[in-house]
Motif scaffolding. Structure first.
Motif, PDB file in Angstrom:
ATOM      1  N   ALA A  47       0.790  -0.765  -0.316  1.00 47.35           N
ATOM      2  CA  ALA A  47      -0.116   0.011   0.107  1.00 47.35           C
ATOM      3  C   ALA A  47       1.179   1.016  -0.104  1.00 47.35           C
ATOM      4  CB  ALA A  47      -1.109  -0.102   1.101  1.00 47.35           C
ATOM      5  N   LEU A  48       2.207   1.252   1.118  1.00 45.87           N
ATOM      6  CA  LEU A  48       3.103   2.317   0.388  1.00 45.87           C
ATOM      7  C   LEU A  48       3.802   3.136  -0.283  1.00 45.87           C
ATOM      8  CD1 LEU A  48       4.995   2.145   4.067  1.00 45.87           C
ATOM      9  CD2 LEU A  48       3.227   4.203   3.730  1.00 45.87           C
ATOM     10  N   GLU A  49       3.843   1.019  -0.846  1.00 44.67           N
ATOM     11  CA  GLU A  49       4.468   1.556  -2.280  1.00 44.67           C
ATOM     12  C   GLU A  49       2.953   1.889  -3.743  1.00 44.67           C
ATOM     13  OE1 GLU A  49       7.680   2.212  -5.295  1.00 44.67           O
ATOM     14  OE2 GLU A  49       7.686   0.967  -3.188  1.00 44.67           O
ATOM     15  N   ALA A  50       2.638   1.678  -3.572  1.00 46.34           N
ATOM     16  CA  ALA A  50       1.417   1.833  -4.675  1.00 46.34           C
ATOM     17  C   ALA A  50       0.355   3.683  -4.326  1.00 46.34           C
ATOM     18  CB  ALA A  50      -0.061   1.289  -4.177  1.00 46.34           C
ATOM     19  N   THR A  51       0.416   4.189  -2.804  1.00 52.27           N
ATOM     20  CA  THR A  51       1.096   6.103  -3.057  1.00 52.27           C
ATOM     21  C   THR A  51       1.947   6.544  -3.012  1.00 52.27           C
ATOM     22  OG1 THR A  51      -0.490   5.412  -0.767  1.00 52.27           O
ATOM     23  CG2 THR A  51       0.368   7.193  -0.776  1.00 52.27           C
ATOM     24  N   ALA A  52       3.054   6.066  -2.717  1.00 53.57           N
ATOM     25  CA  ALA A  52       4.724   6.713  -3.491  1.00 53.57           C
ATOM     26  C   ALA A  52       4.175   6.431  -4.781  1.00 53.57           C
ATOM     27  CB  ALA A  52       5.849   5.989  -2.898  1.00 53.57           C
ATOM     28  N   ASP A  53       3.531   5.496  -5.629  1.00 48.63           N
ATOM     29  CA  ASP A  53       3.392   5.250  -7.540  1.00 48.63           C
ATOM     30  C   ASP A  53       2.703   6.788  -7.567  1.00 48.63           C
ATOM     31  OD1 ASP A  53       5.588   3.414  -7.179  1.00 48.63           O
ATOM     32  OD2 ASP A  53       4.501   1.939  -7.451  1.00 48.63           O
ATOM     33  N   ALA A  54       2.076   6.343  -6.891  1.00 49.66           N
ATOM     34  CA  ALA A  54       1.032   7.613  -7.150  1.00 49.66           C
ATOM     35  C   ALA A  54       0.998   9.173  -7.660  1.00 49.66           C
ATOM     36  CB  ALA A  54      -0.424   7.262  -6.707  1.00 49.66           C
ATOM     37  N   GLY A  55       1.789   9.143  -6.081  1.00 52.07           N
ATOM     38  CA  GLY A  55       3.016  10.495  -6.294  1.00 52.07           C
ATOM     39  C   GLY A  55       3.679  10.683  -6.929  1.00 52.07           C
ATOM     40  N   ARG A  56       4.494   9.528  -7.598  1.00 49.82           N
ATOM     41  CA  ARG A  56       5.242  10.042  -8.542  1.00 49.82           C
ATOM     42  C   ARG A  56       4.778  10.116  -9.929  1.00 49.82           C
ATOM     43  NH1 ARG A  56       7.523   5.141  -6.506  1.00 49.82           N
ATOM     44  NH2 ARG A  56       8.307   5.422  -4.722  1.00 49.82           N
TER      45      ARG A  56
END
Length: 108
Positions: A47-56
């Motif tokens: 979930a953290l990685e998906a959130t970071a990917d959305a921000g990127r």
């Protein structure tokens, strides 16, 4: 429409995060790992990685608009997806903290 496809993707990615799946106990630590059942920390990590990917993705779209290579609609969509991901992550964090506090209030 990008918003509905994002919602469908978010729903599909959170199917394993339901209360029924989180509360289910594996037969053993080794059995759970070999059966392909992810543990709670790996779910949170994803979930953290998906959130970071959305921000990127939002950052990349913003840079593309600034360079004149993209449309403003793409930026708005990417930022909205990032905002939804962050709000979801914060909601999950709040639920985890509430569960921890409830466990701490239990008599020993």
């Amino acid at each position: 429409m990008a918003t509905s496809s994002f919602a469908a993707g978010a729903y599909a990615s959170t199917q394993g995060l339901g209360a029924g799946n989180l509360m289910r106990k594996p037969l053993g630590a080794a059995a759970g790992a070999s059966a392909g059942m992810p543990d709670f920390s790996s779910l949170i990590g994803k979930a953290l990685e998906a959130t970071a990917d959305a921000g990127r993705k939002g950052d990349i779209q913003t840079a593309s608009v600034a360079a004149g290579r993209s449309d403003i609609v793409d930026v708005v969509t990417a930022v909205a997806e990032s905002e939804a991901a962050i709000e979801t992550l914060v909601a999950v964090r709040d639920r985890v903290i509430a569960a921890y506090e409830e466990i701490m209030r239990m008599p020993v």
